[in-house]
Design a protein around this motif. Structure first.
Motif, mmCIF file in Angstrom:
data_model
loop_
_atom_site.group_PDB
_atom_site.id
_atom_site.type_symbol
_atom_site.label_atom_id
_atom_site.label_comp_id
_atom_site.label_asym_id
_atom_site.label_seq_id
_atom_site.Cartn_x
_atom_site.Cartn_y
_atom_site.Cartn_z
ATOM 1 N N ASN A 26 2.799 -58.493 -54.504
ATOM 2 C CA ASN A 26 4.048 -58.786 -55.230
ATOM 3 C C ASN A 26 4.945 -57.558 -55.329
ATOM 4 O OD1 ASN A 26 3.930 -61.570 -55.902
ATOM 5 N ND2 ASN A 26 2.371 -61.151 -57.455
ATOM 6 N N LYS A 27 4.327 -56.416 -55.571
ATOM 7 C CA LYS A 27 5.096 -55.180 -55.772
ATOM 8 C C LYS A 27 5.630 -54.616 -54.457
ATOM 9 C CE LYS A 27 4.657 -50.558 -57.848
ATOM 10 N NZ LYS A 27 3.739 -49.623 -58.546
ATOM 11 N N ALA B 19 -7.086 -59.546 -58.307
ATOM 12 C CA ALA B 19 -5.976 -59.163 -59.187
ATOM 13 C C ALA B 19 -5.218 -57.962 -58.623
ATOM 14 C CB ALA B 19 -6.514 -58.840 -60.582
ATOM 15 N N ILE B 20 -5.966 -56.996 -58.087
ATOM 16 C CA ILE B 20 -5.332 -55.796 -57.510
ATOM 17 C C ILE B 20 -4.503 -56.164 -56.289
ATOM 18 C CG2 ILE B 20 -5.790 -53.590 -56.372
ATOM 19 C CD1 ILE B 20 -8.374 -53.418 -58.080
ATOM 20 N N LYS C 24 7.127 -58.180 -51.999
ATOM 21 C CA LYS C 24 8.088 -59.048 -52.674
ATOM 22 C C LYS C 24 8.175 -60.438 -52.034
ATOM 23 C CE LYS C 24 10.888 -55.240 -54.439
ATOM 24 N NZ LYS C 24 9.820 -54.251 -54.224
ATOM 25 N N ILE D 68 -3.194 -59.153 -55.370
ATOM 26 C CA ILE D 68 -2.018 -59.963 -55.714
ATOM 27 C C ILE D 68 -0.919 -59.080 -56.298
ATOM 28 C CG2 ILE D 68 -1.139 -61.774 -57.231
ATOM 29 C CD1 ILE D 68 -2.761 -62.916 -55.001
ATOM 30 N N ASN D 69 -1.303 -58.165 -57.165
ATOM 31 C CA ASN D 69 -0.326 -57.268 -57.791
ATOM 32 C C ASN D 69 0.362 -56.397 -56.748
ATOM 33 O OD1 ASN D 69 0.926 -55.947 -60.156
ATOM 34 N ND2 ASN D 69 -0.309 -54.184 -59.510
ATOM 35 N N ARG D 70 -0.410 -55.845 -55.806
ATOM 36 C CA ARG D 70 0.167 -54.971 -54.778
ATOM 37 C C ARG D 70 1.077 -55.753 -53.830
ATOM 38 N NH1 ARG D 70 -3.517 -50.806 -51.676
ATOM 39 N NH2 ARG D 70 -1.426 -50.508 -50.785
#
Length: 450
Positions: A369-370, A362-363, A373, A365-367
């Protein structure tokens, strides 16, 4: 001079130790012996190292440790009884445990010292047994042998100055018995190699004394070209190179500890894998170069438990530093990767599943995407890697075509193909459920259709 290393199955009980003694007596050139801790006597049994880990865990948790200690002592007591040797080793183990638990070292160092008792005690027993047979044999502690290691409990590395010290063992006239798996720092602290590290000790000692041959005794006649649990009665490999063995070890072959051959490889010392229970069998020779290469593929290995991190972004190839930033995210989260096959707009990162927990997923994937991009990012779990290995690949046309045809015949879809520039191996990623079918089909194509 030969250095002979005997694994856990070779020293599991007194009956096996008698076989070891016969093997040593059969060849005067076997002058340096390296031993593991006693392994399993049956499939339901426990290795002595695992019993010692239980003992260490009891201490770490502050629980009573009398029962775990008794289990260890009982294993050695049974061996001593049958070999009709003194029980001095048992008293020595008790004293070592008391000393380790009461000294001022950190917990990791204590646990290393506890685990090393298995190899150390077995080496003492074997040397005493050889003496009882009238042989001139001596137990030699790794410190005396010259094994100086880095201060990394559980994953120590040999220091370069060790090899000159180890070389002096050549001058000895007796049979030297050395416990594997551990050594000492410059400050005199006991530290161990990673699990399976007795193979590393054997290879280091062989390199240090510049042995003519390093024999690694186990419980199989030779290395097989494929896992016999997947293919019945597979072909034996008579000879393979260090590179081939390294690739096969990485991809799931369990005959050798993956790092074990490096010291022998550097000194170009031939290695022979032999069977303690059938010592007259030829075994498998591992050499630096083969005289004749008459086949493309020497072995097929497989390993499950991988995930693929897939990232796609239009014009990724023009975005300088994209791959570096992606891998930096993994590094920041303490995740190591295995392979990174890529395209113009796509990049996959193959990671062992135990490296990427659901929380870390989860960490990450979030990073991604952020910070990057991407157009698409997702995790694909349940992957297995299959590797075909052979230094002859570059000399034979159509190896990749044969392999992909085998996957088609097994009705297994390919998720990934990766081949290094060395052309020693070719790797395929598939879903775990198709591993056995794929390996069996590859075996038929490369080893039966001849």
């Amino acid at each position: 001079m030969k250095v002979a290393k005997f694994g856990g199955s070779s020293v599991a009980n007194a009956e096996q130790l008698k076989k070891v003694a016969n093997i040593i007596q059969a060849d005067d050139e076997r002058r340096i012996i390296v031993v593991s801790a006693p392994g399993k006597r049956s499939s339901e049994d426990m290795k002595v190292t695992d019993l010692l880990i239980e003992l260490g865990e009891a201490f770490r948790l502050g629980e009573p440790h009398e029962e775990p200690l008794k289990n260890v002592l009982d294993r050695f007591d049974a061996i001593l009884d049958e070999l009709q040797l003194s029980k001095a080793v048992l008293d020595d183990i008790k004293k070592q445990v008391v000393k380790i638990f009461s000294d001022g070292n950190d917990l990791a160092s204590k646990l290393d010292a506890i685990k090393a008792i298995g190899e150390d005690s077995l080496a003492k027993i074997l040397s005493e047994y050889l003496q009882s047979l009238g042989l001139n044999a001596s137990y030699v502690n790794p410190k005396e042998a010259g094994l100086i290691l880095s201060d990394q409990p559980g994953s120590a590395q040999i220091l370069d100055e060790s090899f000159e010290l180890i070389h002096t063992l050549r001058d000895r006239k007796d049979i030297v018995v050395i416990p594997g798996f551990f050594g000492y720092t410059k400050e005199g602290k006991l530290v161990t190699f990673s699990r399976g590290g007795s193979d590393i000790t054997g290879s280091i000692v062989a390199a240090g004394v510049k042995a003519d041959l390093y024999e690694n005794f186990t419980d199989v006649d030779s290395v097989y070209c494929v896992n016999p649990k997947i293919v019945n009665h597979p072909r034996e490999i008579i000879s393979l190179t260090y590179k081939e063995m390294r690739e096969l070890s990485y991809a799931g072959f369990s005959v050798f500890h993956a790092e074990a051959l490096i010291p022998a490889f550097k000194e170009e010392i031939p290695v022979c894998i032999k069977n303690t229970n059938n010592p007259t069998a030829k075994g498998t020779m591992i050499v630096s170069k083969k005289q004749d290469v008459n086949q493309a593929v020497i072995g097929i290995a497989s390993d499950a438990g991988f995930v693929s991190l897939y990232v796609s972004k239009y014009l990724m190839n023009r975005e300088i530093g994209f791959g570096r930033r992606l891998l930096n995210i993994l590094e920041d989260e303490g995740i190591s990767f295995e392979h990174t096959p890529s395209g113009i707009d796509d990049l996959s990162v193959i990671i062992r599943a135990d490296q990427l927990t659901k929380e870390k997923e989860a960490i990450v994937i979030n990073r991604i995407n952020k910070e990057l991009k991407p157009d698409t990012v997702y995790i694909d779990r349940g992957l297995a890697l299959i590797m075909i290995v052979g230094e002859g690949m570059h000399s034979f046309v159509g190896t990749a075509a044969k392999a992909t045809k085998a996957f088609e015949q097994a009705n297994v879809n390919l998720e990934m193909i990766n081949q290094g520039s060395s052309e020693v191996s070719m790797m395929f990623g598939i879903k775990e459920e198709g591993v056995n079918r794929a390996v069996q089909s590859l075996y038929q194509v490369f080893f039966e259709n001849k």
